[in-house]
Structure formats: structure tokens, C-alpha cells
Motif scaffolding. Structure first.
Motif, PDB file in Angstrom:
ATOM      1  N   ILE A   1      22.922  29.550 -14.977  1.00 57.34           N
ATOM      2  CA  ILE A   1      24.080  29.943 -14.172  1.00 57.34           C
ATOM      3  C   ILE A   1      23.901  29.305 -12.803  1.00 57.34           C
ATOM      4  CG2 ILE A   1      25.249  31.885 -13.029  1.00 57.34           C
ATOM      5  CD1 ILE A   1      24.262  33.600 -15.438  1.00 57.34           C
ATOM      6  N   GLY A   2      24.977  28.804 -12.227  1.00 56.36           N
ATOM      7  CA  GLY A   2      24.891  28.149 -10.935  1.00 56.36           C
ATOM      8  C   GLY A   2      25.551  28.930  -9.823  1.00 56.36           C
ATOM      9  N   CYS A   3      25.011  28.759  -8.620  1.00 55.75           N
ATOM     10  CA  CYS A   3      25.596  29.363  -7.422  1.00 55.75           C
ATOM     11  C   CYS A   3      25.652  28.274  -6.347  1.00 55.75           C
ATOM     12  CB  CYS A   3      24.759  30.544  -6.957  1.00 55.75           C
ATOM     13  SG  CYS A   3      25.445  31.389  -5.516  1.00 55.75           S
ATOM     14  N   PRO A   4      26.846  27.911  -5.844  1.00 57.77           N
ATOM     15  CA  PRO A   4      26.999  26.763  -4.948  1.00 57.77           C
ATOM     16  C   PRO A   4      26.523  27.039  -3.531  1.00 57.77           C
ATOM     17  CG  PRO A   4      29.099  27.853  -5.209  1.00 57.77           C
ATOM     18  CD  PRO A   4      28.126  28.580  -6.108  1.00 57.77           C
ATOM     19  N   LYS A   5      25.726  26.099  -3.011  1.00 54.72           N
ATOM     20  CA  LYS A   5      25.172  26.214  -1.662  1.00 54.72           C
ATOM     21  C   LYS A   5      25.164  24.857  -0.975  1.00 54.72           C
ATOM     22  CE  LYS A   5      21.665  24.713  -1.185  1.00 54.72           C
ATOM     23  NZ  LYS A   5      21.139  23.408  -0.662  1.00 54.72           N
TER      24      LYS A   5
ATOM     25  N   ASP B   1      30.882  20.487   0.675  1.00 53.34           N
ATOM     26  CA  ASP B   1      31.436  19.363  -0.083  1.00 53.34           C
ATOM     27  C   ASP B   1      31.313  19.506  -1.592  1.00 53.34           C
ATOM     28  OD1 ASP B   1      28.726  19.043  -0.356  1.00 53.34           O
ATOM     29  OD2 ASP B   1      28.639  17.015   0.465  1.00 53.34           O
ATOM     30  N   LEU B   2      31.101  20.739  -2.075  1.00 50.22           N
ATOM     31  CA  LEU B   2      31.006  20.955  -3.519  1.00 50.22           C
ATOM     32  C   LEU B   2      32.394  21.205  -4.105  1.00 50.22           C
ATOM     33  CD1 LEU B   2      27.838  23.188  -3.962  1.00 50.22           C
ATOM     34  CD2 LEU B   2      28.141  20.831  -4.701  1.00 50.22           C
ATOM     35  N   SER B   3      32.666  20.525  -5.203  1.00 54.46           N
ATOM     36  CA  SER B   3      33.950  20.735  -5.859  1.00 54.46           C
ATOM     37  C   SER B   3      33.946  22.081  -6.573  1.00 54.46           C
ATOM     38  CB  SER B   3      34.212  19.609  -6.863  1.00 54.46           C
ATOM     39  OG  SER B   3      33.195  19.557  -7.837  1.00 54.46           O
ATOM     40  N   ALA B   4      35.108  22.554  -6.922  1.00 55.43           N
ATOM     41  CA  ALA B   4      35.324  23.781  -7.703  1.00 55.43           C
ATOM     42  C   ALA B   4      35.203  25.067  -6.900  1.00 55.43           C
ATOM     43  CB  ALA B   4      34.396  23.851  -8.918  1.00 55.43           C
ATOM     44  N   THR B   5      34.846  24.989  -5.623  1.00 60.97           N
ATOM     45  CA  THR B   5      34.811  26.197  -4.791  1.00 60.97           C
ATOM     46  C   THR B   5      35.480  25.885  -3.458  1.00 60.97           C
ATOM     47  OG1 THR B   5      33.382  27.947  -3.895  1.00 60.97           O
ATOM     48  CG2 THR B   5      32.543  25.696  -3.780  1.00 60.97           C
ATOM     49  N   ASP B   6      36.199  26.863  -2.908  1.00 62.91           N
ATOM     50  CA  ASP B   6      36.936  26.624  -1.663  1.00 62.91           C
ATOM     51  C   ASP B   6      36.004  26.474  -0.468  1.00 62.91           C
ATOM     52  OD1 ASP B   6      39.276  26.718  -3.068  1.00 62.91           O
ATOM     53  OD2 ASP B   6      39.851  28.733  -2.436  1.00 62.91           O
ATOM     54  N   PHE B   7      35.006  27.346  -0.386  1.00 61.55           N
ATOM     55  CA  PHE B   7      34.032  27.275   0.699  1.00 61.55           C
ATOM     56  C   PHE B   7      32.655  27.635   0.166  1.00 61.55           C
ATOM     57  CE2 PHE B   7      37.829  27.612   3.335  1.00 61.55           C
ATOM     58  CZ  PHE B   7      37.533  26.711   4.349  1.00 61.55           C
ATOM     59  N   THR B   8      31.631  27.089   0.794  1.00 60.23           N
ATOM     60  CA  THR B   8      30.257  27.420   0.443  1.00 60.23           C
ATOM     61  C   THR B   8      29.628  28.206   1.586  1.00 60.23           C
ATOM     62  OG1 THR B   8      29.563  25.270   1.326  1.00 60.23           O
ATOM     63  CG2 THR B   8      29.908  25.420  -1.046  1.00 60.23           C
TER      64      THR B   8
ATOM     65  N   LYS C   1      27.888  28.416 -16.507  1.00 59.58           N
ATOM     66  CA  LYS C   1      28.975  28.642 -15.552  1.00 59.58           C
ATOM     67  C   LYS C   1      28.435  28.633 -14.112  1.00 59.58           C
ATOM     68  CE  LYS C   1      32.113  29.374 -18.720  1.00 59.58           C
ATOM     69  NZ  LYS C   1      32.599  30.746 -18.991  1.00 59.58           N
ATOM     70  N   MET C   2      29.333  28.408 -13.187  1.00 57.70           N
ATOM     71  CA  MET C   2      29.009  28.512 -11.765  1.00 57.70           C
ATOM     72  C   MET C   2      29.975  29.493 -11.131  1.00 57.70           C
ATOM     73  SD  MET C   2      29.175  25.633  -8.699  1.00 57.70           S
ATOM     74  CE  MET C   2      30.915  25.945  -8.291  1.00 57.70           C
ATOM     75  N   VAL C   3      29.465  30.349 -10.256  1.00 57.58           N
ATOM     76  CA  VAL C   3      30.350  31.251  -9.521  1.00 57.58           C
ATOM     77  C   VAL C   3      30.978  30.475  -8.368  1.00 57.58           C
ATOM     78  CG1 VAL C   3      29.222  33.395 -10.149  1.00 57.58           C
ATOM     79  CG2 VAL C   3      28.325  32.081  -8.233  1.00 57.58           C
ATOM     80  N   ALA C   4      32.245  30.732  -8.089  1.00 59.67           N
ATOM     81  CA  ALA C   4      32.961  29.960  -7.077  1.00 59.67           C
ATOM     82  C   ALA C   4      33.963  30.842  -6.352  1.00 59.67           C
ATOM     83  CB  ALA C   4      33.682  28.776  -7.726  1.00 59.67           C
ATOM     84  N   LEU C   5      34.239  30.480  -5.118  1.00 65.34           N
ATOM     85  CA  LEU C   5      35.261  31.171  -4.326  1.00 65.34           C
ATOM     86  C   LEU C   5      36.589  30.450  -4.503  1.00 65.34           C
ATOM     87  CD1 LEU C   5      35.980  33.341  -2.124  1.00 65.34           C
ATOM     88  CD2 LEU C   5      35.498  31.550  -0.429  1.00 65.34           C
ATOM     89  N   ARG C   6      37.579  31.153  -4.976  1.00 65.67           N
ATOM     90  CA  ARG C   6      38.941  30.634  -5.102  1.00 65.67           C
ATOM     91  C   ARG C   6      39.876  31.584  -4.379  1.00 65.67           C
ATOM     92  NH1 ARG C   6      39.464  27.268  -9.757  1.00 65.67           N
ATOM     93  NH2 ARG C   6      37.709  25.804  -9.669  1.00 65.67           N
ATOM     94  N   GLY C   7      40.358  31.151  -3.232  1.00 63.17           N
ATOM     95  CA  GLY C   7      41.138  32.061  -2.409  1.00 63.17           C
ATOM     96  C   GLY C   7      40.230  33.161  -1.900  1.00 63.17           C
ATOM     97  N   LEU C   8      40.540  34.407  -2.272  1.00 67.52           N
ATOM     98  CA  LEU C   8      39.693  35.539  -1.896  1.00 67.52           C
ATOM     99  C   LEU C   8      38.871  36.055  -3.073  1.00 67.52           C
ATOM    100  CD1 LEU C   8      42.223  37.564   0.320  1.00 67.52           C
ATOM    101  CD2 LEU C   8      40.379  36.070   1.094  1.00 67.52           C
ATOM    102  N   HIS C   9      38.979  35.381  -4.201  1.00 63.97           N
ATOM    103  CA  HIS C   9      38.358  35.879  -5.417  1.00 63.97           C
ATOM    104  C   HIS C   9      37.151  35.033  -5.825  1.00 63.97           C
ATOM    105  CE1 HIS C   9      41.862  38.465  -5.893  1.00 63.97           C
ATOM    106  NE2 HIS C   9      42.640  37.406  -5.728  1.00 63.97           N
TER     107      HIS C   9
END
Length: 342
Positions: A120-124, A129-136, A305-313
Motif C-alpha cells: 500500500i502506498g502513501c504519497p509524500k 509533484d506526485l500525480s493522482a493526489t491533489d496535495f502532498t 493501492k495508494m491513498v490520495a487526497l481528492r478535493g476534501l476526501h
């Protein structure tokens, strides 16, 4: 359930928040968590520490990572990858949570693809500059660190009637430079997304001096390129993932500005200062949320899977789709910043 986590690549504020959120969530479901030390190196060598809710409860405000980090790339040597698989089985693990940037998550994605290892991935990344998440997480704290430094530099720049060139991180994307430039009212920003026209920037600085502004503030990404020139590097040595060591563009830019404008110019490289310090409230919350949802994916056995921020979710996205493509600065932000750079 027994879950291992690791932190790889460059450190940043908020890593400990992720660890804390993950450990608490796994424990709440009757599982245990261990921390592999120093990124993929710990997974290769089998070095770890036990993690429990009480032990990790007070690490939230700490910068960096209690697990240590490294830029170890196990895919440089096939034997190292097998050692990770052996460590996974010898420790009787059920899941591996990798917390890191594109390189670290790229290894996690390959381990799931090639060996069906439940990752499982967690973006940092402070670079955002990581795709698939709004902010890191780490990005907000980094911006505040840059803003504080530039605010201090502004007073000495004005006192000495100088131009100050501040080099910030950003290998492939100019998120830090652009956002910090807006927050600090910079006179010019230089990002990797656009080739730098030094003649235009020098004209802007001269025009503002003529209009009565007594100093100038210029922000430049380490990965920005001057028109007609290659990347400016510290040396030719590369890290385990093949990245050259960038650095020095701030000094080059300062010399050009002083020569072309006649204005005394100094440069400052913020470097690893941008990675340090206690995480902001935003990064503490975001890191905690990502850790919680990474733990929930592990409980559900939703691998790859990777957890990601999309909007507020917080959502789950396939690891394979989340790595390999850098997310560059959106043109709209450059356009907005441009209103103050004319």
C-alpha cells in the motif's frame, strides 16, 4: 494482522503523523505494526522496531521520521528485491505500507506487480509533484519555511538596496517556487515548466528600480533551465534512482542579474532547510488522515493501492497509475502569478 511501514526518499514534515495514524488504526482493529528502518534498506536487511499507539502518540509534532530514511533502490540489484520478499515472509507480515515519493512508491508498485507482495502506498514529497493526489503533506510546511526565510531576506535586501535570488527545491515542478513567490510578493519566479528568459527578468527588475522599488526578490527552482542552457548541477554523480544532483542555478542567476542590471545581487540556497521543522497544522491533519486510510486499506486487504487526497476526501487509487508521471505546475497558477510579474 501484522503490518510493516517504511519511509523512503527525502524526509519531510508530516511523516510521523502518517506513522501515528497508521499504527492507531491497525491497533484499533486488533493488529500490530512494525517500522522498517531507513526505507527500503530496512526491508532488505530486516531491521525494524515495534510500533504501538502509546509509543507513537507523541510523535505528531516531530519533523522528519522516527524510522529514518534512505534513497535505496532495491531494483538496482535483483538479489536485493528477493531479500525484501524474504524479509516479508520471515517477519510473517500481512501488509507493507510504503510512505514516500515517486521512487519509493515505484518500488512498492513493482513489488506488487512482480511478486504480488501486498503493498500500500502513501504519497509524500515537499515538491507536491506526485500525480493522482491533489496535495502532498510536507508541502504546506515547506511553503511556510520558504516564506519565513524570504520575509527575513527582504529586510536586508531593502537595507542594502540589493536584489536577492533565493534558490528553492523543485526538480521537475515549480509548485514551491510559484506558491512561495505569490506568498512572498516576488518580483520574478523561475520554474522548470518554462524556459527562463533572463533578459526579460532583468528588464523587469530595472523597471521596478526605476519606478522607486529599492530592492528585488527573485525565486528560482533548482530544476529551472535558463534559455539555451542545460540543467545546472552540483556534480555528475547520480543517486540510486538515477537522479543528478541539482544546485547552483541561484548563483548563476545572481551573477547574470548583477552584470545586466548593475544592481548589487546576492543569492541564498535554502536547501534542506525546506525539509525540516515541525509540521504545520495542515500537514499534521493531512498526514494523519492518510495514515488512517492506509491502515484501513490494510485491514480490508485492498492491495496495490495508494491513498490520495481528492478535493476534501481521501480515496484509494491504483499504485501503478499513481507513479511514473510527475505532476507539473498547472498553467493557471503561473498565469495568476504572472499578474504580479509584469
Amino acid at each position: 494482522m501484522k503490518v510493516a511501514c517504511l519511509t523512503g526518499g527525502g524526509d519531510c514534515p508530516g511523516l510521523n503523523a502518517v506513522i501515528r495514524g497508521l499504527v492507531r488504526t491497525v491497533a484499533n482493529h486488533g493488529g500490530e505494526t512494525i517500522g522498517l528502518l531507513e526505507g527500503w534498506r530496512g526491508a532488505i536487511e530486516g531491521n525494524f522496531i515495534p510500533l504501538d499507539p502509546m509509543q507513537t502518540d507523541e510523535i505528531l509534532p516531530l519533523g522528519g521520521t522516527i524510522l529514518g530514511s534512505s534513497r535505496t533502490n532495491p531494483y538496482k540489484n535483483e538479489g536485493l528485491v528477493q531479500k525484501i520478499v524474504d524479509t516479508f515472509h520471515s517477519l510473517k507480515l500481512d501488509a507493507l505500507v510504503a510512505i514516500g515519493g515517486d521512487d519509493t512508491l515505484g518500488v512498492a508498485s513493482k513489488l506488487y506487480r512482480d511478486y504480488k507482495l501486498p503493498t500500500i502506498g502513501c504519497p509524500k514529497t515537499i515538491d507536491n509533484d506526485l500525480s493522482a493526489t491533489d496535495f502532498t503533506f510536507g508541502f504546506d510546511t515547506c511553503l511556510n519555511t520558504v516564506m519565513d526565510a524570504v520575509d527575513k531576506l527582504r529586510t536586508t535586501a531593502e537595507s542594502h538596496r540589493r536584489v536577492m535570488v533565493v534558490e528553492v527545491m523543485g526538480r521537475h515542478a515549480g509548485w514551491i517556487t510559484c506558491f512561495a513567490g505569490i506568498a512572498c510578493a516576488a518580483d520574478a519566479i523561475m520554474v522548470p515548466e518554462e524556459e527562463v528568459d533572463m533578459a526579460k527578468i532583468c528588464e523587469t527588475l530595472k523597471a521596478r528600480r526605476a519606478a522607486g522599488k529599492k530592492y528585488g526578490m527573485v525565486l528560482v527552482s533548482e530544476g529551472a533551465q535558463l534559455k539555451g542552457q542545460d540543467f545546472i548541477t552540483k556534480d555528475a554523480e547520480k543517486d540510486d534512482f538515477g537522479h543528478i544532483k541539482l544546485g547552483g542555478i541561484g548563483t548563476r542567476v545572481a551573477k547574470i542579474i548583477e552584470k545586466e542590471t548593475g544592481i548589487e545581487t546576492r543569492d541564498v540556497t535554502l536547501g534542506h532547510l525546506q525539509r525540516g521543522g515541525s509540521p504545520s497544522a495542515y500537514d499534521r491533519v493531512l498526514g494523519t488522515r492518510l495514515g488512517i486510510h492506509a491502515g484501513r486499506l490494510a485491514i480490508k486487504k485492498d492491495w496495490g493501492k495508494m491513498v490520495a487526497l481528492r478535493g476534501l476526501h481521501i480515496v484509494a487509487v491504483p499504485l501503478a497509475e499513481a507513479v511514473g508521471t510527475m505532476r507539473t505546475l498547472y498553467p493557471e497558477f503561473l498565469d495568476e502569478a504572472g499578474e504580479f510579474l509584469k
